[in-house]
Design a protein around this motif. Structure first.
Motif, PDB file in Angstrom:
ATOM      1  N   ASN A  45       0.829  -1.208   0.000  1.00  0.00           N
ATOM      2  CA  ASN A  45       0.000   0.000   0.000  1.00  0.00           C
ATOM      3  C   ASN A  45       0.862   1.254   0.000  1.00  0.00           C
ATOM      4  OD1 ASN A  45      -2.449  -1.292  -0.112  1.00  0.00           O
ATOM      5  ND2 ASN A  45      -2.717  -1.353   2.086  1.00  0.00           N
ATOM      6  N   ARG A  46       1.939   1.246   0.761  1.00  0.00           N
ATOM      7  CA  ARG A  46       2.835   2.408   0.787  1.00  0.00           C
ATOM      8  C   ARG A  46       3.484   2.622  -0.564  1.00  0.00           C
ATOM      9  NH1 ARG A  46       6.714   1.104   5.022  1.00  0.00           N
ATOM     10  NH2 ARG A  46       5.246  -0.395   5.792  1.00  0.00           N
ATOM     11  N   ALA A  47       3.912   1.537  -1.195  1.00  0.00           N
ATOM     12  CA  ALA A  47       4.564   1.655  -2.506  1.00  0.00           C
ATOM     13  C   ALA A  47       3.584   2.191  -3.546  1.00  0.00           C
ATOM     14  CB  ALA A  47       5.113   0.303  -2.953  1.00  0.00           C
ATOM     15  N   ALA A  48       2.344   1.757  -3.485  1.00  0.00           N
ATOM     16  CA  ALA A  48       1.337   2.221  -4.449  1.00  0.00           C
ATOM     17  C   ALA A  48       1.022   3.694  -4.251  1.00  0.00           C
ATOM     18  CB  ALA A  48       0.068   1.385  -4.320  1.00  0.00           C
ATOM     19  N   SER A  49       0.987   4.148  -3.008  1.00  0.00           N
ATOM     20  CA  SER A  49       0.644   5.544  -2.753  1.00  0.00           C
ATOM     21  C   SER A  49       1.775   6.498  -3.117  1.00  0.00           C
ATOM     22  CB  SER A  49       0.241   5.734  -1.290  1.00  0.00           C
ATOM     23  OG  SER A  49       1.345   5.508  -0.447  1.00  0.00           O
ATOM     24  N   GLN A  50       2.996   5.983  -3.332  1.00  0.00           N
ATOM     25  CA  GLN A  50       4.126   6.828  -3.687  1.00  0.00           C
ATOM     26  C   GLN A  50       4.272   6.986  -5.201  1.00  0.00           C
ATOM     27  OE1 GLN A  50       7.458   5.051  -1.707  1.00  0.00           O
ATOM     28  NE2 GLN A  50       6.814   5.700   0.310  1.00  0.00           N
ATOM     29  N   GLN A  51       3.369   6.382  -5.971  1.00  0.00           N
ATOM     30  CA  GLN A  51       3.436   6.507  -7.424  1.00  0.00           C
ATOM     31  C   GLN A  51       2.998   7.903  -7.836  1.00  0.00           C
ATOM     32  OE1 GLN A  51       0.786   3.410  -8.769  1.00  0.00           O
ATOM     33  NE2 GLN A  51       2.502   2.107  -9.346  1.00  0.00           N
ATOM     34  N   ALA A  54       1.068  10.100 -13.147  1.00  0.00           N
ATOM     35  CA  ALA A  54       1.283   9.456 -14.449  1.00  0.00           C
ATOM     36  C   ALA A  54       1.439   7.941 -14.285  1.00  0.00           C
ATOM     37  CB  ALA A  54       2.510  10.050 -15.131  1.00  0.00           C
ATOM     38  N   GLU A  55       2.175   7.518 -13.257  1.00  0.00           N
ATOM     39  CA  GLU A  55       2.356   6.079 -13.018  1.00  0.00           C
ATOM     40  C   GLU A  55       1.036   5.427 -12.614  1.00  0.00           C
ATOM     41  OE1 GLU A  55       6.959   5.943 -11.443  1.00  0.00           O
ATOM     42  OE2 GLU A  55       5.393   6.599 -10.053  1.00  0.00           O
ATOM     43  N   GLN A  56       0.246   6.112 -11.794  1.00  0.00           N
ATOM     44  CA  GLN A  56      -1.061   5.581 -11.406  1.00  0.00           C
ATOM     45  C   GLN A  56      -1.974   5.452 -12.618  1.00  0.00           C
ATOM     46  OE1 GLN A  56      -2.874   7.587  -8.006  1.00  0.00           O
ATOM     47  NE2 GLN A  56      -0.846   8.147  -7.293  1.00  0.00           N
ATOM     48  N   ALA A  57      -1.964   6.468 -13.483  1.00  0.00           N
ATOM     49  CA  ALA A  57      -2.784   6.436 -14.694  1.00  0.00           C
ATOM     50  C   ALA A  57      -2.334   5.301 -15.608  1.00  0.00           C
ATOM     51  CB  ALA A  57      -2.707   7.773 -15.419  1.00  0.00           C
ATOM     52  N   ARG A  58      -1.039   5.142 -15.754  1.00  0.00           N
ATOM     53  CA  ARG A  58      -0.499   4.065 -16.588  1.00  0.00           C
ATOM     54  C   ARG A  58      -0.945   2.698 -16.052  1.00  0.00           C
ATOM     55  NH1 ARG A  58       4.381   5.714 -16.434  1.00  0.00           N
ATOM     56  NH2 ARG A  58       4.207   7.004 -18.277  1.00  0.00           N
ATOM     57  N   SER A  59      -0.907   2.524 -14.735  1.00  0.00           N
ATOM     58  CA  SER A  59      -1.344   1.263 -14.123  1.00  0.00           C
ATOM     59  C   SER A  59      -2.821   1.010 -14.389  1.00  0.00           C
ATOM     60  CB  SER A  59      -1.096   1.292 -12.611  1.00  0.00           C
ATOM     61  OG  SER A  59       0.271   1.332 -12.333  1.00  0.00           O
ATOM     62  N   LEU A  72     -11.466   6.736 -21.127  1.00  0.00           N
ATOM     63  CA  LEU A  72     -10.915   7.862 -20.374  1.00  0.00           C
ATOM     64  C   LEU A  72     -11.706   8.138 -19.102  1.00  0.00           C
ATOM     65  CD1 LEU A  72      -9.037  10.341 -20.076  1.00  0.00           C
ATOM     66  CD2 LEU A  72     -10.696  11.594 -21.464  1.00  0.00           C
ATOM     67  N   GLU A  73     -13.022   8.195 -19.218  1.00  0.00           N
ATOM     68  CA  GLU A  73     -13.862   8.526 -18.068  1.00  0.00           C
ATOM     69  C   GLU A  73     -13.725   7.498 -16.947  1.00  0.00           C
ATOM     70  OE1 GLU A  73     -14.898   8.547 -21.245  1.00  0.00           O
ATOM     71  OE2 GLU A  73     -15.161  10.713 -21.522  1.00  0.00           O
ATOM     72  N   GLU A  74     -13.610   6.220 -17.310  1.00  0.00           N
ATOM     73  CA  GLU A  74     -13.473   5.169 -16.298  1.00  0.00           C
ATOM     74  C   GLU A  74     -12.120   5.232 -15.598  1.00  0.00           C
ATOM     75  OE1 GLU A  74     -14.330   1.445 -18.203  1.00  0.00           O
ATOM     76  OE2 GLU A  74     -16.382   2.053 -18.685  1.00  0.00           O
ATOM     77  N   VAL A  75     -11.065   5.455 -16.374  1.00  0.00           N
ATOM     78  CA  VAL A  75      -9.722   5.570 -15.785  1.00  0.00           C
ATOM     79  C   VAL A  75      -9.678   6.780 -14.853  1.00  0.00           C
ATOM     80  CG1 VAL A  75      -7.273   5.974 -16.275  1.00  0.00           C
ATOM     81  CG2 VAL A  75      -8.592   4.382 -17.702  1.00  0.00           C
ATOM     82  N   ALA A  76     -10.216   7.908 -15.304  1.00  0.00           N
ATOM     83  CA  ALA A  76     -10.231   9.122 -14.481  1.00  0.00           C
ATOM     84  C   ALA A  76     -11.014   8.884 -13.200  1.00  0.00           C
ATOM     85  CB  ALA A  76     -10.836  10.284 -15.266  1.00  0.00           C
ATOM     86  N   ASP A  77     -12.154   8.213 -13.309  1.00  0.00           N
ATOM     87  CA  ASP A  77     -12.981   7.939 -12.132  1.00  0.00           C
ATOM     88  C   ASP A  77     -12.231   7.089 -11.114  1.00  0.00           C
ATOM     89  OD1 ASP A  77     -15.559   8.060 -10.738  1.00  0.00           O
ATOM     90  OD2 ASP A  77     -15.647   5.896 -11.160  1.00  0.00           O
ATOM     91  N   LYS A  78     -11.497   6.092 -11.571  1.00  0.00           N
ATOM     92  CA  LYS A  78     -10.730   5.226 -10.664  1.00  0.00           C
ATOM     93  C   LYS A  78      -9.607   5.988  -9.972  1.00  0.00           C
ATOM     94  CE  LYS A  78     -11.982   0.955 -12.816  1.00  0.00           C
ATOM     95  NZ  LYS A  78     -11.616  -0.229 -13.534  1.00  0.00           N
ATOM     96  N   LEU A  79      -9.153   7.073 -10.605  1.00  0.00           N
ATOM     97  CA  LEU A  79      -8.099   7.894  -9.996  1.00  0.00           C
ATOM     98  C   LEU A  79      -8.685   9.044  -9.170  1.00  0.00           C
ATOM     99  CD1 LEU A  79      -5.648   8.072 -13.018  1.00  0.00           C
ATOM    100  CD2 LEU A  79      -5.363   6.740 -10.932  1.00  0.00           C
ATOM    101  N   GLY A  80     -10.017   9.146  -9.150  1.00  0.00           N
ATOM    102  CA  GLY A  80     -10.663  10.216  -8.392  1.00  0.00           C
ATOM    103  C   GLY A  80     -10.556  11.564  -9.080  1.00  0.00           C
TER     104      GLY A  80
END
Length: 88
Positions: A45-51, A54-59, A72-80
């Protein structure tokens, strides 16, 4: 392993466990293994929160590719984010 049916080409992966089975005590529970697993989860969880964003979007895009073309809308929604914010 679980003597359960397996379905291929499904939209997502899951393992369904009835609540009654979760309430039972585990016959071979291991408190040391529990601590090790909890520590591993906290580290992930710590490693994921340090992304970076751009890295979060890529994932998220990589995960979406398993379902087909990313939306696009679904990816954006998952990233808040709004889709406009993600494009910017």
């Amino acid at each position: 392993m679980f003597d359960a049916p397996i379905w291929f080409d499904q939209p997502f992966n899951s393992l369904v466990i009835p609540k009654r089975d979760l309430l039972r005590s585990m016959p071979e529970s291991d408190p040391i293994l529990l601590v090790v697993m909890q520590d591993a989860i906290h580290r992930l969880n710590r490693a994921a929160s340090q992304q970076s964003l751009a890295e979060q979007a890529r994932s998220q895009v990589n995960l979406s590719l398993m379902q087909g073309e990313p939306v696009l809308e679904e990816v954006a929604d998952k990233l808040g984010l709004s889709s406009w914010s993600l494009q910017f």
